[in-house]
Design a protein around this motif. Structure first.
Motif, PDB file in Angstrom:
ATOM      1  N   SER A  51      18.414  71.566  18.335  1.00  0.00           N
ATOM      2  CA  SER A  51      18.408  70.559  17.084  1.00  0.00           C
ATOM      3  C   SER A  51      19.427  69.312  17.467  1.00  0.00           C
ATOM      4  N   ALA A  56      14.066  67.758  13.781  1.00  0.00           N
ATOM      5  CA  ALA A  56      15.351  66.961  13.585  1.00  0.00           C
ATOM      6  C   ALA A  56      16.010  66.735  15.089  1.00  0.00           C
ATOM      7  N   HIS A  97      18.379  67.278   4.146  1.00  0.00           N
ATOM      8  CA  HIS A  97      17.571  66.789   5.354  1.00  0.00           C
ATOM      9  C   HIS A  97      18.791  66.958   6.472  1.00  0.00           C
ATOM     10  N   ALA A 134      17.262  64.322  11.422  1.00  0.00           N
ATOM     11  CA  ALA A 134      16.287  63.583  10.359  1.00  0.00           C
ATOM     12  C   ALA A 134      16.983  62.270   9.928  1.00  0.00           C
ATOM     13  N   LEU A 149       9.570  62.688   9.939  1.00  0.00           N
ATOM     14  CA  LEU A 149      10.857  61.958  10.158  1.00  0.00           C
ATOM     15  C   LEU A 149      10.764  60.962   9.069  1.00  0.00           C
TER      16      LEU A 149
END
Length: 376
Positions: free
Chosen positions: A127, A175, A280, A284, A315
């Motif tokens: 991530s 993300a 979020h 993102a 996204l």
């Protein structure tokens, strides 16, 4: 040029962990590594879900090593760092092992920095580049961004098991793609405006890695997400996963401030002021920040080119998609002022004039307009 890039001064490169292993049996290296370093007491910091995911692949702890098990509190906050550090001090640990996502790993880095303790990082998500970098990003317990620190040390060992990451939640992978794409867009103009006689080999590596981040992701990310959804550990998926965790970290690692986060991350940090954006993920919000950064730079065509890619991955392309669709003008002004504050990374953006709150506000409006015009 504004910012800190008027001339090349002392640049410090930190290429990454001292040792890196990416393999389905990577975790099996841990007992021998601990034995070689004569480690006697370990603090094992982990997320609960992360531990459940990694557990089938983790070797048994050596019989002669005491393990202090510490579940992660949820945020890489100064309060959490102090709590974990106190446990480490109380138990006189030789090594801290962080297993989990970026906030767990950043906390482990913050606990060990400046100490004699060895640091092992075991990411269970793709991530962000936290596993590779010497940086920790700090938040309030509420999730609002506070600051980031660059440390003198990198991890002694990083272990990546692709099988564990393949089975992680898909939204973290997406993300991570957004966060990694920023490596190119945040450094592009900085590199373009550097005179040739200021380039070092380290900067050349940093720029090449930034270019590679963009090229790999735009070519392979959509397919890699499909592979992950199907549970297929393909070379394409693995290349994207390691681009997020490894290649992204080399951009700032080799390039120092020339390859660090800039405008897109400043937008992310400003968005965290609003609790409604909390669901979020970091990457993102950074991805949305890329669009605002491109608007600041007057690169509307690049925004249009990215929108289909963003939409294919899910996204965010506008304020509504970070749950700020009903934001008032005062709210937008608050985001703009926070992002343009001189203390933020926005000052790295090499524009002819300083990036003010008015500039950011106008850029946000531009993204709204371009996003609305480009058909879904």
């Amino acid at each position: 040029m504004t910012g800190q890039h008027k001339g090349l001064t002392t640049m410090i490169s930190q290429s990454g962990p001292q040792r890196y292993i990416s393999d389905n049996e990577a975790y099996d290296q841990l007992p021998g590594f601990m034995a070689d370093l004569k480690v006697k007491t370990v603090l094992f910091l982990h997320g609960q879900k992360s531990l459940a995911a990694a557990q089938p692949y983790l070797p048994a702890w050596p019989a002669d090593v005491d393990v202090v098990d510490v579940p992660f509190g949820g945020e890489c906050s100064y309060e959490e760092i102090a709590r974990v550090r106190a446990i480490a001090d109380e138990n006189d640990v030789d090594m801290v092992i962080g297993l989990g996502g970026g906030k767990v790993l950043d906390t482990a880095k913050s606990v060990t920095t400046g100490t004699h303790r060895y640091l092992v990082l075991i990411p269970t998500l793709a991530s962000n580049c936290s596993p590779w970098s010497a940086i920790s990003v700090h938040y309030k317990e509420s999730g609002e961004h506070v600051d980031h620190e660059i440390y003198l040390e990198t991890a002694n060992l990083m272990l990546l098991n692709p099988k564990v990451i393949l089975n992680s939640p898909i939204e973290y992978f997406v993300a991570g793609i957004g966060d990694t794409l920023a490596k190119f867009y945040e450094s592009e103009l900085i590199f373009k405006q550097l005179p040739e006689d200021q380039y070092t080999v380290a900067l050349t590596i940093s720029q090449q890695m930034a270019n590679n981040c963009k090229d790999v992701l735009l070519k392979n990310a959509i397919g890699a997400v499909e592979d992950m959804k199907a549970g297929k550990l393909t070379p394409r998926w693995r290349q994207v996963a390691e681009t997020v965790t490894v290649m992204a970290g080399t951009v700032g690692g080799w390039g120092d401030d020339y390859g660090r986060a800039s405008g897109a991350h400043a937008i992310h940090d400003a968005l965290t002021i609003f609790p409604e954006t909390a669901p979020h993920l970091h990457g993102a919000k950074v991805a949305y920040g890329i669009l605002v950064l491109l608007a600041i730079e007057g690169q509307e065509d690049d925004i249009k080119d990215l929108l289909p890619f963003y939409r294919a991955l899910g996204l965010p392309t506008n304020l509504a998609e970070v749950d700020l669709g009903h934001a008032s003008e005062a709210d937008i002004e608050k985001v703009a002022e926070a992002a343009a504050d001189p203390s933020t990374q926005m000052h790295f953006v090499p524009t002819e004039k300083p990036v003010t709150a008015a500039v950011v506000r106008e850029a946000i409006a531009t993204v709204e307009q371009v996003s609305a015009k480009v058909a879904i």
